[in-house]
Scaffold this motif. Structure first.
Motif, PDB file in Angstrom:
ATOM      1  N   GLU A  76       7.163  27.541 -37.326  1.00 55.32           N
ATOM      2  CA  GLU A  76       7.583  26.206 -36.947  1.00 55.32           C
ATOM      3  C   GLU A  76       8.563  25.740 -38.018  1.00 55.32           C
ATOM      4  O   GLU A  76       8.306  25.890 -39.214  1.00 55.32           O
ATOM      5  CB  GLU A  76       6.366  25.278 -36.856  1.00 55.32           C
ATOM      6  CG  GLU A  76       5.514  25.618 -35.642  1.00 55.32           C
ATOM      7  CD  GLU A  76       4.239  24.779 -35.562  1.00 55.32           C
ATOM      8  OE1 GLU A  76       4.312  23.561 -35.833  1.00 55.32           O
ATOM      9  OE2 GLU A  76       3.178  25.346 -35.242  1.00 55.32           O
ATOM     10  N   PRO A  77       9.678  25.183 -37.561  1.00 54.51           N
ATOM     11  CA  PRO A  77      10.777  24.935 -38.496  1.00 54.51           C
ATOM     12  C   PRO A  77      10.402  24.077 -39.697  1.00 54.51           C
ATOM     13  O   PRO A  77      10.846  24.334 -40.808  1.00 54.51           O
ATOM     14  CB  PRO A  77      11.814  24.214 -37.638  1.00 54.51           C
ATOM     15  CG  PRO A  77      11.491  24.563 -36.240  1.00 54.51           C
ATOM     16  CD  PRO A  77      10.019  24.828 -36.185  1.00 54.51           C
ATOM     17  N   TYR A 220       0.236  19.634 -23.396  1.00 53.81           N
ATOM     18  CA  TYR A 220       1.408  18.756 -23.470  1.00 53.81           C
ATOM     19  C   TYR A 220       1.717  18.112 -22.125  1.00 53.81           C
ATOM     20  O   TYR A 220       2.404  17.104 -22.054  1.00 53.81           O
ATOM     21  CB  TYR A 220       2.621  19.558 -23.934  1.00 53.81           C
ATOM     22  CG  TYR A 220       2.710  19.756 -25.427  1.00 53.81           C
ATOM     23  CD1 TYR A 220       1.585  19.956 -26.201  1.00 53.81           C
ATOM     24  CD2 TYR A 220       3.948  19.743 -26.059  1.00 53.81           C
ATOM     25  CE1 TYR A 220       1.671  20.144 -27.555  1.00 53.81           C
ATOM     26  CE2 TYR A 220       4.047  19.925 -27.431  1.00 53.81           C
ATOM     27  CZ  TYR A 220       2.914  20.132 -28.177  1.00 53.81           C
ATOM     28  OH  TYR A 220       3.006  20.310 -29.520  1.00 53.81           O
ATOM     29  N   GLY A 247       9.483  18.353 -32.859  1.00 55.55           N
ATOM     30  CA  GLY A 247       9.046  19.346 -31.887  1.00 55.55           C
ATOM     31  C   GLY A 247       8.589  18.673 -30.609  1.00 55.55           C
ATOM     32  O   GLY A 247       8.969  19.073 -29.509  1.00 55.55           O
ATOM     33  N   ILE A 248       7.770  17.631 -30.751  1.00 50.49           N
ATOM     34  CA  ILE A 248       7.342  16.869 -29.580  1.00 50.49           C
ATOM     35  C   ILE A 248       8.557  16.223 -28.920  1.00 50.49           C
ATOM     36  O   ILE A 248       8.691  16.232 -27.699  1.00 50.49           O
ATOM     37  CB  ILE A 248       6.339  15.760 -29.990  1.00 50.49           C
ATOM     38  CG1 ILE A 248       5.204  16.321 -30.833  1.00 50.49           C
ATOM     39  CG2 ILE A 248       5.833  15.032 -28.758  1.00 50.49           C
ATOM     40  CD1 ILE A 248       4.115  16.949 -30.081  1.00 50.49           C
ATOM     41  N   TYR A 250      11.514  17.219 -28.811  1.00 53.90           N
ATOM     42  CA  TYR A 250      12.260  18.240 -28.069  1.00 53.90           C
ATOM     43  C   TYR A 250      11.612  18.489 -26.708  1.00 53.90           C
ATOM     44  O   TYR A 250      12.288  18.573 -25.688  1.00 53.90           O
ATOM     45  CB  TYR A 250      12.310  19.526 -28.885  1.00 53.90           C
ATOM     46  CG  TYR A 250      13.078  20.631 -28.220  1.00 53.90           C
ATOM     47  CD1 TYR A 250      14.457  20.694 -28.340  1.00 53.90           C
ATOM     48  CD2 TYR A 250      12.422  21.595 -27.474  1.00 53.90           C
ATOM     49  CE1 TYR A 250      15.167  21.708 -27.716  1.00 53.90           C
ATOM     50  CE2 TYR A 250      13.124  22.614 -26.849  1.00 53.90           C
ATOM     51  CZ  TYR A 250      14.493  22.663 -26.973  1.00 53.90           C
ATOM     52  OH  TYR A 250      15.189  23.657 -26.361  1.00 53.90           O
ATOM     53  N   TYR A 251      10.306  18.572 -26.744  1.00 58.13           N
ATOM     54  CA  TYR A 251       9.569  18.778 -25.493  1.00 58.13           C
ATOM     55  C   TYR A 251       9.788  17.601 -24.541  1.00 58.13           C
ATOM     56  O   TYR A 251      10.082  17.772 -23.368  1.00 58.13           O
ATOM     57  CB  TYR A 251       8.079  18.954 -25.780  1.00 58.13           C
ATOM     58  CG  TYR A 251       7.247  19.119 -24.542  1.00 58.13           C
ATOM     59  CD1 TYR A 251       7.087  20.368 -23.960  1.00 58.13           C
ATOM     60  CD2 TYR A 251       6.650  18.022 -23.928  1.00 58.13           C
ATOM     61  CE1 TYR A 251       6.346  20.522 -22.800  1.00 58.13           C
ATOM     62  CE2 TYR A 251       5.909  18.159 -22.768  1.00 58.13           C
ATOM     63  CZ  TYR A 251       5.754  19.417 -22.209  1.00 58.13           C
ATOM     64  OH  TYR A 251       5.031  19.562 -21.059  1.00 58.13           O
ATOM     65  N   LYS A 254      13.083  17.484 -22.770  1.00 60.18           N
ATOM     66  CA  LYS A 254      13.154  18.378 -21.617  1.00 60.18           C
ATOM     67  C   LYS A 254      12.537  17.710 -20.389  1.00 60.18           C
ATOM     68  O   LYS A 254      13.081  17.772 -19.291  1.00 60.18           O
ATOM     69  CB  LYS A 254      12.390  19.676 -21.912  1.00 60.18           C
ATOM     70  CG  LYS A 254      13.212  20.733 -22.598  1.00 60.18           C
ATOM     71  CD  LYS A 254      12.509  22.087 -22.431  1.00 60.18           C
ATOM     72  CE  LYS A 254      13.502  23.219 -22.598  1.00 60.18           C
ATOM     73  NZ  LYS A 254      12.857  24.538 -22.547  1.00 60.18           N
TER      74      LYS A 254
ATOM     75  N   ASN B 277      10.364  26.852 -28.577  1.00 58.40           N
ATOM     76  CA  ASN B 277      10.156  25.501 -29.048  1.00 58.40           C
ATOM     77  C   ASN B 277       8.699  25.335 -29.433  1.00 58.40           C
ATOM     78  O   ASN B 277       7.855  26.169 -29.126  1.00 58.40           O
ATOM     79  CB  ASN B 277      10.534  24.554 -27.922  1.00 58.40           C
ATOM     80  CG  ASN B 277      10.281  23.138 -28.311  1.00 58.40           C
ATOM     81  OD1 ASN B 277      10.592  22.756 -29.421  1.00 58.40           O
ATOM     82  ND2 ASN B 277       9.704  22.377 -27.416  1.00 58.40           N
ATOM     83  N   ILE B 278       8.401  24.232 -30.068  1.00 55.56           N
ATOM     84  CA  ILE B 278       7.046  24.007 -30.536  1.00 55.56           C
ATOM     85  C   ILE B 278       6.038  24.002 -29.393  1.00 55.56           C
ATOM     86  O   ILE B 278       4.881  24.393 -29.571  1.00 55.56           O
ATOM     87  CB  ILE B 278       6.991  22.691 -31.352  1.00 55.56           C
ATOM     88  CG1 ILE B 278       5.910  22.804 -32.402  1.00 55.56           C
ATOM     89  CG2 ILE B 278       6.809  21.499 -30.459  1.00 55.56           C
ATOM     90  CD1 ILE B 278       6.054  21.776 -33.471  1.00 55.56           C
ATOM     91  N   GLY B 279       6.476  23.604 -28.209  1.00 57.73           N
ATOM     92  CA  GLY B 279       5.560  23.596 -27.073  1.00 57.73           C
ATOM     93  C   GLY B 279       5.269  24.986 -26.564  1.00 57.73           C
ATOM     94  O   GLY B 279       4.377  25.193 -25.769  1.00 57.73           O
ATOM     95  N   ASP B 281       7.657  26.926 -25.100  1.00 63.23           N
ATOM     96  CA  ASP B 281       8.650  27.353 -24.125  1.00 63.23           C
ATOM     97  C   ASP B 281       9.904  27.837 -24.841  1.00 63.23           C
ATOM     98  O   ASP B 281      10.189  27.451 -25.973  1.00 63.23           O
ATOM     99  CB  ASP B 281       8.998  26.201 -23.180  1.00 63.23           C
ATOM    100  CG  ASP B 281       9.385  24.949 -23.950  1.00 63.23           C
ATOM    101  OD1 ASP B 281       8.948  24.802 -25.108  1.00 63.23           O
ATOM    102  OD2 ASP B 281      10.144  24.132 -23.412  1.00 63.23           O
ATOM    103  N   TYR B 282      10.630  28.693 -24.159  1.00 65.70           N
ATOM    104  CA  TYR B 282      11.843  29.222 -24.764  1.00 65.70           C
ATOM    105  C   TYR B 282      12.932  28.166 -24.818  1.00 65.70           C
ATOM    106  O   TYR B 282      13.031  27.318 -23.930  1.00 65.70           O
ATOM    107  CB  TYR B 282      12.332  30.444 -23.976  1.00 65.70           C
ATOM    108  CG  TYR B 282      11.411  31.624 -24.121  1.00 65.70           C
ATOM    109  CD1 TYR B 282      11.454  32.397 -25.270  1.00 65.70           C
ATOM    110  CD2 TYR B 282      10.492  31.943 -23.136  1.00 65.70           C
ATOM    111  CE1 TYR B 282      10.593  33.466 -25.425  1.00 65.70           C
ATOM    112  CE2 TYR B 282       9.629  33.009 -23.282  1.00 65.70           C
ATOM    113  CZ  TYR B 282       9.684  33.770 -24.430  1.00 65.70           C
ATOM    114  OH  TYR B 282       8.826  34.818 -24.596  1.00 65.70           O
ATOM    115  N   ILE B 283      13.732  28.230 -25.868  1.00 61.46           N
ATOM    116  CA  ILE B 283      14.849  27.309 -26.025  1.00 61.46           C
ATOM    117  C   ILE B 283      15.859  27.500 -24.904  1.00 61.46           C
ATOM    118  O   ILE B 283      16.463  26.554 -24.415  1.00 61.46           O
ATOM    119  CB  ILE B 283      15.513  27.543 -27.397  1.00 61.46           C
ATOM    120  CG1 ILE B 283      14.646  26.923 -28.491  1.00 61.46           C
ATOM    121  CG2 ILE B 283      16.914  26.986 -27.436  1.00 61.46           C
ATOM    122  CD1 ILE B 283      15.230  27.064 -29.868  1.00 61.46           C
ATOM    123  N   GLY B 323      14.285  30.816 -19.402  1.00 63.36           N
ATOM    124  CA  GLY B 323      14.095  29.609 -20.210  1.00 63.36           C
ATOM    125  C   GLY B 323      14.887  28.427 -19.706  1.00 63.36           C
ATOM    126  O   GLY B 323      15.385  27.624 -20.483  1.00 63.36           O
TER     127      GLY B 323
END
Lengths: 342, 342
Positions: A76-77, A220, A247-248, A250-251, A254, B277-279, B281-283, B323
């Motif tokens: 994780e980054p 999630y 990270g959240i 980013y999710y 989407k 990604n943190i979830g 799933d692929y970026i 993805g």
DNA sequence: ATGAGGATGCGTAACGTTTCATGAACCGGT
DNA sequence: ACCGGTTCATGAAACGTTACGCATCCTCAT
């Protein structure tokens, strides 16, 4: 002639230079030695390509210039960046790092702590969410983001201020109704304060807000449902979202895009951490944790020999960074500059 | 009574149990020892909370159960993931990892190699792009993604097959004209083969293609310009892009969105690496490198004592993962499942 | 009863450093 | 020329382990 095909020792160097063992040691450690001896020894060292054996050194000195770094993972980054900066801070002081990737598993964490102490590390830096870890007295210990009692210093971002800043930013950017999204309800650690800071900021700016906090086992997808429940005529009730990590965020972004919402036109998003993409730009507008400073402070606190009393908690200042998911209309010139290299 | 306030040694245990030093050693190392002695020693160990000192052990054995891992950094997800999996592979064999974050700086890499050898590590795994590093004979060495001559094994994904797969996928998904985007033109390493594989795939599928390869100093902005130069009436000439890494793909996707293009409707994007990604799933849609297998193979090759002749190059199979940046219309059920945990 | 041979506990010599007490060499002052 | 003082090379002891040669004891066969 010295032994064939084996790494040379101080004894070999001494023989080669025609001096005593102790003299070689002094040269290696920069202690005062007569000039003629010094050059002879240095020549011998070069000739034999001698290198000190740090295991022998560690045994003798009871000090190994190695510290262990306990971290859930490195993929994780945020954790990866932390490991990176801790490595730099240690290198600067000629310390080495034993990486202990724990998967947040308490058994493994405990195992690693034991292992680290076998290895006679000079200290441990731990990012662990488990209370009740057993740390032997005598090994310096510093934690990140989780306070473990007043005997063990803890370094963290100013999470409260960060939460507050996020609320204020959203207010400044014209939001009227916002939400806070987080996971890990059960954890009682420093990042928890992001919530209270955010709440505080919303109250003082009279921002309408809601919270969606997932419990430990939750998927999630709960976030998807929460957001969908707040859709009305293709529009979201909220015009601003604060996510507990990038990270959240980013999710969530989407999900928002899938719902047909535009960012930042329809809804603005602020994350937390300051994760950057490989190009150096932020993943989203975010509250940036001073990762390099956190790393530096950990190492500083850990290695500071005779600090009379170590502070139980150090909070380091956070900052806001624009990352294209908020509606600033001024052009940002520096914030998406080149990946900072230190 | 043993010394106050100091970690107990085998001598202390021996005294406590009323046996000889060597007997304690045997018990600790599982060598045959009479039962009555064994329990006495074990009790004493427990009572004193004895732990072996691995520095003394390392000195005596000339073997430290530690390996050094050279990596540019840990904050780019691919590297972070690699470090994570190498750690796991090592842990399984009760080895420790000394993390050497090099920033791809040759001086630092060389420094670390020297340091690692001082530390008498049992081996080095290196992900380095610099040719001409000096490795001492006698320390096992394995590289990732860059072959350094036939004496040193190299582990990599099947980059050629990956490039080919990307081309075939884009063709299958209906693309007519595609482009390959990459950085690091000067590097002569395994990932280079992604280009030739892609070219090969395009040719065999009769796909029209172009390449944009940045030189070392170039800014990512060159990509922006390349893409803009290929815009016509608000549409991009290409309907498919293959990016040399997911990181680049992420950057490109931002540019595309800024240009008003929809992904995957207007242009499909395939990356390389399999960053999630943190979830979980692929970026982006991507060619997935088998990171865990690469890590496992490196460790395997490194520690395999009496392998008659180590293979100079091991290529591991890649796979394609959906993805959301390609136009599959079948629903993927497993690929965006939970983050795999091993 | 005796001796050969197999277990197995014991003590000690390494491993490669650092450090400390020892004593040799030198310097300047009288 | 002698002496107190300083400087600095030397050799040995210690750090905590492992491994090896012995010594001891037990077992079993004759």
């Amino acid at each position: 002639m010295n032994k064939v095909n084996s790494t040379p020792t101080m004894k070999d160097v001494a023989a080669e230079a025609g001096v005593a063992l102790g003299t070689v040691s002094k040269v290696v450690n920069g202690l005062p030695v007569g000039d003629s001896y010094k050059v002879r020894v240095e020549d011998a060292i070069k000739k034999l390509n001698y290198q000190v054996n740090s295991y022998a050194q560690g045994l003798k000195l009871q000090k190994t210039r190695t510290i262990a770094f306990l971290i859930p993972n490195t993929r994780e980054p945020f954790y990866g960046a932390l490991a990176y900066h801790i490595n730099i801070a240690l290198l600067k002081r000629k310390y080495r790092m034993l990486l202990c990737s724990t998967d947040s598993d308490m058994g493994q964490e405990q195992e690693y702590i034991k292992m680290a102490q076998n290895n006679k590390v000079d200290g441990i830096i731990g990012l662990t969410y488990n209370p009740g870890l057993v740390i032997e007295e005598g090994t310096p210990f510093v934690t990140i983001d989780r306070s473990m009692g007043s005997r063990i210093p803890c370094v963290a971002s100013d999470n409260f201020a960060g939460g507050q800043l996020a609320a204020e930013k959203l207010a400044d950017l014209g939001c009227r109704k916002v939400a806070f999204l987080r996971t890990g309800a059960s954890l009682n650690n420093e990042p928890n304060k992001r919530r209270s800071g955010f709440e505080n900021g919303c109250l003082s700016r009279k921002l309408d807000y809601e919270m969606k906090i997932l419990n430990d086992g939750d998927s999630y997808q709960e976030f998807d449902e929460f957001l969908m429940a707040h859709m009305k005529d293709g529009k979201l009730e909220f015009d601003g979202l604060f996510c507990v990590t990038d990270g959240i965020a980013y999710y969530i972004m989407k999900v928002l895009r899938r719902l047909g919402l535009r960012i930042p036109e329809d809804v603005q998003v602020i994350g937390f951490d300051g994760i950057r993409n490989i190009g150096g730009d932020y993943i989203c507008s975010t509250i940036v944790q001073p990762i390099a400073e956190i790393a530096e402070m950990c190492v500083e606190l850990l290695l500071q020999e005779n600090m009379p009393v170590k502070p139980p908690l150090v909070c380091l200042p956070v900052s806001y960074a624009y990352g294209e998911t908020t509606a600033e209309h001024i052009e940002m010139d520096e914030s998406s500059a080149k990946w900072e290299r230190e």
